[in-house]
Design a protein around this motif. Sequence first.
Motif, PDB file in Angstrom:
ATOM      1  N   GLU A 245       0.833  -1.206   0.000  1.00 15.06           N
ATOM      2  CA  GLU A 245       0.000   0.000   0.000  1.00 15.06           C
ATOM      3  C   GLU A 245       0.868   1.256   0.000  1.00 15.06           C
ATOM      4  O   GLU A 245       0.550   2.247  -0.669  1.00 15.06           O
ATOM      5  CB  GLU A 245      -0.922  -0.002   1.222  1.00 15.06           C
ATOM      6  CG  GLU A 245      -1.936  -1.133   1.237  1.00 15.06           C
ATOM      7  CD  GLU A 245      -2.890  -1.078   0.055  1.00 15.06           C
ATOM      8  OE1 GLU A 245      -3.197   0.038  -0.406  1.00 15.06           O
ATOM      9  OE2 GLU A 245      -3.321  -2.152  -0.404  1.00 15.06           O
ATOM     10  N   GLN A 246       1.969   1.224   0.749  1.00 18.69           N
ATOM     11  CA  GLN A 246       2.878   2.383   0.798  1.00 18.69           C
ATOM     12  C   GLN A 246       3.523   2.627  -0.558  1.00 18.69           C
ATOM     13  O   GLN A 246       3.687   3.774  -0.990  1.00 18.69           O
ATOM     14  CB  GLN A 246       3.960   2.163   1.873  1.00 18.69           C
ATOM     15  CG  GLN A 246       3.451   2.246   3.296  1.00 18.69           C
ATOM     16  CD  GLN A 246       2.866   3.608   3.608  1.00 18.69           C
ATOM     17  OE1 GLN A 246       3.395   4.650   3.214  1.00 18.69           O
ATOM     18  NE2 GLN A 246       1.751   3.611   4.334  1.00 18.69           N
ATOM     19  N   ILE A 247       3.882   1.545  -1.248  1.00 23.15           N
ATOM     20  CA  ILE A 247       4.479   1.675  -2.583  1.00 23.15           C
ATOM     21  C   ILE A 247       3.470   2.301  -3.546  1.00 23.15           C
ATOM     22  O   ILE A 247       3.813   3.187  -4.338  1.00 23.15           O
ATOM     23  CB  ILE A 247       4.948   0.303  -3.102  1.00 23.15           C
ATOM     24  CG1 ILE A 247       6.137  -0.195  -2.268  1.00 23.15           C
ATOM     25  CG2 ILE A 247       5.333   0.377  -4.580  1.00 23.15           C
ATOM     26  CD1 ILE A 247       6.539  -1.629  -2.557  1.00 23.15           C
ATOM     27  N   LEU A 248       2.215   1.850  -3.469  1.00 21.85           N
ATOM     28  CA  LEU A 248       1.176   2.424  -4.321  1.00 21.85           C
ATOM     29  C   LEU A 248       0.997   3.913  -4.040  1.00 21.85           C
ATOM     30  O   LEU A 248       0.859   4.723  -4.959  1.00 21.85           O
ATOM     31  CB  LEU A 248      -0.146   1.680  -4.099  1.00 21.85           C
ATOM     32  CG  LEU A 248      -0.233   0.275  -4.716  1.00 21.85           C
ATOM     33  CD1 LEU A 248      -1.457  -0.464  -4.200  1.00 21.85           C
ATOM     34  CD2 LEU A 248      -0.257   0.342  -6.234  1.00 21.85           C
ATOM     35  N   LYS A 249       1.020   4.280  -2.765  1.00 26.06           N
ATOM     36  CA  LYS A 249       0.838   5.690  -2.405  1.00 26.06           C
ATOM     37  C   LYS A 249       2.011   6.531  -2.891  1.00 26.06           C
ATOM     38  O   LYS A 249       1.829   7.679  -3.305  1.00 26.06           O
ATOM     39  CB  LYS A 249       0.673   5.819  -0.890  1.00 26.06           C
ATOM     40  CG  LYS A 249      -0.677   5.323  -0.387  1.00 26.06           C
ATOM     41  CD  LYS A 249      -0.808   5.465   1.123  1.00 26.06           C
ATOM     42  CE  LYS A 249      -2.174   4.967   1.600  1.00 26.06           C
ATOM     43  NZ  LYS A 249      -2.319   5.078   3.061  1.00 26.06           N
ATOM     44  N   ARG A 250       3.228   5.962  -2.855  1.00 30.90           N
ATOM     45  CA  ARG A 250       4.395   6.711  -3.336  1.00 30.90           C
ATOM     46  C   ARG A 250       4.275   7.018  -4.821  1.00 30.90           C
ATOM     47  O   ARG A 250       4.840   8.000  -5.308  1.00 30.90           O
ATOM     48  CB  ARG A 250       5.679   5.918  -3.076  1.00 30.90           C
ATOM     49  CG  ARG A 250       6.143   5.937  -1.635  1.00 30.90           C
ATOM     50  CD  ARG A 250       7.636   5.667  -1.536  1.00 30.90           C
ATOM     51  NE  ARG A 250       8.026   4.404  -2.107  1.00 30.90           N
ATOM     52  CZ  ARG A 250       8.077   3.263  -1.425  1.00 30.90           C
ATOM     53  NH1 ARG A 250       7.742   3.249  -0.151  1.00 30.90           N
ATOM     54  NH2 ARG A 250       8.454   2.147  -2.001  1.00 30.90           N
TER      55      ARG A 250
ATOM     56  N   GLY B 284       1.489   7.804  -6.149  1.00 31.79           N
ATOM     57  CA  GLY B 284       0.312   8.650  -6.308  1.00 31.79           C
ATOM     58  C   GLY B 284      -0.983   7.883  -6.426  1.00 31.79           C
ATOM     59  O   GLY B 284      -2.000   8.438  -6.849  1.00 31.79           O
ATOM     60  N   LYS B 285      -0.985   6.603  -6.045  1.00 34.92           N
ATOM     61  CA  LYS B 285      -2.193   5.782  -6.144  1.00 34.92           C
ATOM     62  C   LYS B 285      -2.770   5.604  -4.744  1.00 34.92           C
ATOM     63  O   LYS B 285      -2.589   4.573  -4.101  1.00 34.92           O
ATOM     64  CB  LYS B 285      -1.861   4.453  -6.807  1.00 34.92           C
ATOM     65  CG  LYS B 285      -1.169   4.667  -8.158  1.00 34.92           C
ATOM     66  CD  LYS B 285      -0.830   3.402  -8.866  1.00 34.92           C
ATOM     67  CE  LYS B 285       0.063   3.678 -10.068  1.00 34.92           C
ATOM     68  NZ  LYS B 285      -0.445   4.677 -10.982  1.00 34.92           N
ATOM     69  N   ASN B 286      -3.465   6.628  -4.301  1.00 37.90           N
ATOM     70  CA  ASN B 286      -3.997   6.655  -2.939  1.00 37.90           C
ATOM     71  C   ASN B 286      -5.339   5.947  -2.816  1.00 37.90           C
ATOM     72  O   ASN B 286      -5.721   5.534  -1.731  1.00 37.90           O
ATOM     73  CB  ASN B 286      -4.140   8.110  -2.467  1.00 37.90           C
ATOM     74  CG  ASN B 286      -2.803   8.830  -2.449  1.00 37.90           C
ATOM     75  OD1 ASN B 286      -1.856   8.396  -1.811  1.00 37.90           O
ATOM     76  ND2 ASN B 286      -2.712   9.949  -3.159  1.00 37.90           N
TER      77      ASN B 286
ATOM     78  N   ASP C 286      -7.248   5.647  -8.502  1.00 31.73           N
ATOM     79  CA  ASP C 286      -5.959   6.121  -9.013  1.00 31.73           C
ATOM     80  C   ASP C 286      -5.190   5.016  -9.737  1.00 31.73           C
ATOM     81  O   ASP C 286      -4.215   5.297 -10.427  1.00 31.73           O
ATOM     82  CB  ASP C 286      -5.101   6.665  -7.862  1.00 31.73           C
ATOM     83  CG  ASP C 286      -5.726   7.881  -7.213  1.00 31.73           C
ATOM     84  OD1 ASP C 286      -6.372   8.658  -7.930  1.00 31.73           O
ATOM     85  OD2 ASP C 286      -5.564   8.043  -5.986  1.00 31.73           O
ATOM     86  N   GLU C 287      -5.607   3.770  -9.545  1.00 28.36           N
ATOM     87  CA  GLU C 287      -4.924   2.640 -10.179  1.00 28.36           C
ATOM     88  C   GLU C 287      -5.479   2.466 -11.596  1.00 28.36           C
ATOM     89  O   GLU C 287      -6.487   1.813 -11.817  1.00 28.36           O
ATOM     90  CB  GLU C 287      -5.118   1.372  -9.343  1.00 28.36           C
ATOM     91  CG  GLU C 287      -4.537   1.497  -7.931  1.00 28.36           C
ATOM     92  CD  GLU C 287      -4.771   0.264  -7.087  1.00 28.36           C
ATOM     93  OE1 GLU C 287      -4.972  -0.831  -7.666  1.00 28.36           O
ATOM     94  OE2 GLU C 287      -4.764   0.392  -5.851  1.00 28.36           O
ATOM     95  N   LEU C 288      -4.785   3.057 -12.559  1.00 29.14           N
ATOM     96  CA  LEU C 288      -5.277   3.072 -13.935  1.00 29.14           C
ATOM     97  C   LEU C 288      -5.142   1.726 -14.641  1.00 29.14           C
ATOM     98  O   LEU C 288      -5.842   1.451 -15.609  1.00 29.14           O
ATOM     99  CB  LEU C 288      -4.523   4.149 -14.734  1.00 29.14           C
ATOM    100  CG  LEU C 288      -4.589   5.570 -14.159  1.00 29.14           C
ATOM    101  CD1 LEU C 288      -3.793   6.516 -15.034  1.00 29.14           C
ATOM    102  CD2 LEU C 288      -6.033   6.023 -14.046  1.00 29.14           C
ATOM    103  N   ASN C 289      -4.190   0.900 -14.167  1.00 29.79           N
ATOM    104  CA  ASN C 289      -3.959  -0.415 -14.788  1.00 29.79           C
ATOM    105  C   ASN C 289      -3.745  -0.292 -16.297  1.00 29.79           C
ATOM    106  O   ASN C 289      -4.280  -1.068 -17.093  1.00 29.79           O
ATOM    107  CB  ASN C 289      -5.128  -1.365 -14.499  1.00 29.79           C
ATOM    108  CG  ASN C 289      -5.339  -1.586 -13.017  1.00 29.79           C
ATOM    109  OD1 ASN C 289      -4.392  -1.570 -12.234  1.00 29.79           O
ATOM    110  ND2 ASN C 289      -6.576  -1.772 -12.604  1.00 29.79           N
ATOM    111  N   CYS C 290      -2.949   0.717 -16.692  1.00 28.25           N
ATOM    112  CA  CYS C 290      -2.738   0.981 -18.114  1.00 28.25           C
ATOM    113  C   CYS C 290      -1.802  -0.021 -18.768  1.00 28.25           C
ATOM    114  O   CYS C 290      -1.788  -0.164 -19.987  1.00 28.25           O
ATOM    115  CB  CYS C 290      -2.204   2.400 -18.300  1.00 28.25           C
ATOM    116  SG  CYS C 290      -0.567   2.679 -17.562  1.00 28.25           S
TER     117      CYS C 290
END
Length: 670
Positions: free
Chosen positions: A368-373, A375-377, A381-385
């Motif tokens: 979760e911390q890696i995701l927040k770093r 910008g995926k709070n 925010d998780e675009l999965n592009c």
Amino acid sequence: MRDSSNIPLITTLGERCRICYTCVRECPAKAIRIANGRAEVISERCIGCGNCVRVCSQKAKQVIDSKPKVYNILKSGCQTAAILAPSFPAEFDSIDWQKLVGMIRKLGFNYVNEVGFGADLVAHKYRKLLEENPDSNYIATSCPAIIAYVERYHPNLVEHLAPIVSPMVATAKVLRKMHGDDLKIVFVGPCIAKKGEIASVNMVSEVAAGLTFIELREMLAEQNITPENSQDSSFDEPFAGIGAIFPISGGLFQTADIREDLIKGNVGTVESGNSFVEVFREFDETGLNVQLLESLACNGCIMGPGVSNTKPLFSRKASVSKYVQGKMKKFDQKKWDKYLEQFNGLDLLRKFAVYDQRIQITQEEEIEQILKRMGKNTPADELNCGACGYPTCRQHAIAIWKGLAESEMCLPYSIEQLHKTVDDLAQSNTQLASTQEALMQSEKLASMGQLAAGVAHEINNPLGVVLMYANLLLEKYEKDPALKDDLKLIAEQADRCKKIVGGLLNFARKNKAILQPTNICDIVDKAIQAIPNGKGVEIKVETQTKDTIAEVDGDQMSQVFSNLVSNAIAAVDKSGLIKIVIGGDDKRMNVKVVDNGTGIAKENVSKIFDPFFTTKQIGEGTGLGLAVAYGIIKMHRGDIQVESNVDLSKGPTGSTFTVSFPRKHIIGYQ
């Protein structure tokens, strides 16, 4: 297929890698780590499918070179055999197969055989396996990359791997039985993973080395062997039968005469590159629900990474079909049946092992911390592009946590960081321009200071003499109206010159600032009282901070504010207003002197701190006031900025001088 001690099948040429993440996206095993400025292949995770080799436009992926080993085998004096994968027509479509066999013999091989016969044997084993185990479910094991993938990433499915060797191994066993155990066998085919299969610790492959078709072409070129200087030759017996179509997707079923029943769903084929990833994930979750699943890591072996031919899929299929059609016209069924019966008793069974490379998540908070770093709070925010090479942002974060990836691989994150960097650069550029301007101003002041010191020193003494004698003459001829006015003018102008010289000396003198805690409000009040205000201009003082104490030289700062207020009075009319605002924070103080006068023309703003520059009438100013103030402020490690408007259409006219300086100074600063 390989233990961790084996040499990696694929490595990265760091100087060529551009870190485009194409190989990361195309790797079904996610066996590529971004580290040390390049995309590195992780040997223990690699399944040898060769996708990274195929998609790398920079040719940064390097396959382990087997040519030196094969050259040594040919020089060893042992009997040697080259076994050619049935996909060879898709590679050598411009060379007649008999000519190709002759060229391979010319390299030094004693025997040249078709792996297609091994495919015939293996196909019959599959048919027998399904007949004897109608209720079991199997995954075909002809493709070593698929075996490696299941062993590493779907260990629950390892029990479903069909315990039958590949056509390559079956062919090698046949030749050893025919020619003895001293025979050195070299496999030639389209597959990189075959090199790993040869080194497998779970079986005896019977094969000494493996070449790709590309490597075979290189060896022929190195030995200057061409179709023109080679003789036609035929394959050595036993010849392949229908097994020659094995490299085409579905070839196993046709060779084994296994009919697909769409109603029963008894068999299935996985095609289209990396689609096997989703299929195995599904089977891992719901169970294998087909009797036999044929899965190849490529669109058939004819599309393998060891093929140099760039023709499309159907053209390669056509080349194989054309070869098989020509072959079957002269096919000796009786002789083939005899060989099939002769080797029907060969042990073609094998075992598999689990090399679990799945990433086990034990620290959810770190993910979760890696995701927040990045910008995926929130989930939104998780675009999965997929630009990073991973199907989801979460899988990317897991790869980062495992040390396989970096945050910079996320395109939205990198764009955001780029915008931030651009903003920071713009701010730095502005600060640099301001510093450069201040440096140029300091250089001007230093040069003018040296000039002023010299001029003032040379003029001061004779000027004193002129002034003294002018006053003496004025006293002597005070009652003479004719001379009195002239002498008075001389004395006044000499006195004015003296003041100018005094200003020059003050400008040039390298004064030291005697810093001590001082109330800025008191300094401002003192400055206001010291300035004549003949116009009766209203001056307001506003304090916006409770703490008005700062370490400054009171006398020098009083001179600064006196100069600014004096200039403001000169710029406004009798109904004008001058506002002095005292503010700041814990570290710095700032004083603003705001007037609603005529303002300063834009072209003059950059010159007002230059020595001797003035917009006042001749005789009303020396042009040294702001230059001296600038020097004092810089001695206090402060800054002075000016904003001015002379155009009524753009708003009220007037000027704002902002002086800022630190509240406290380091010990020893003067």
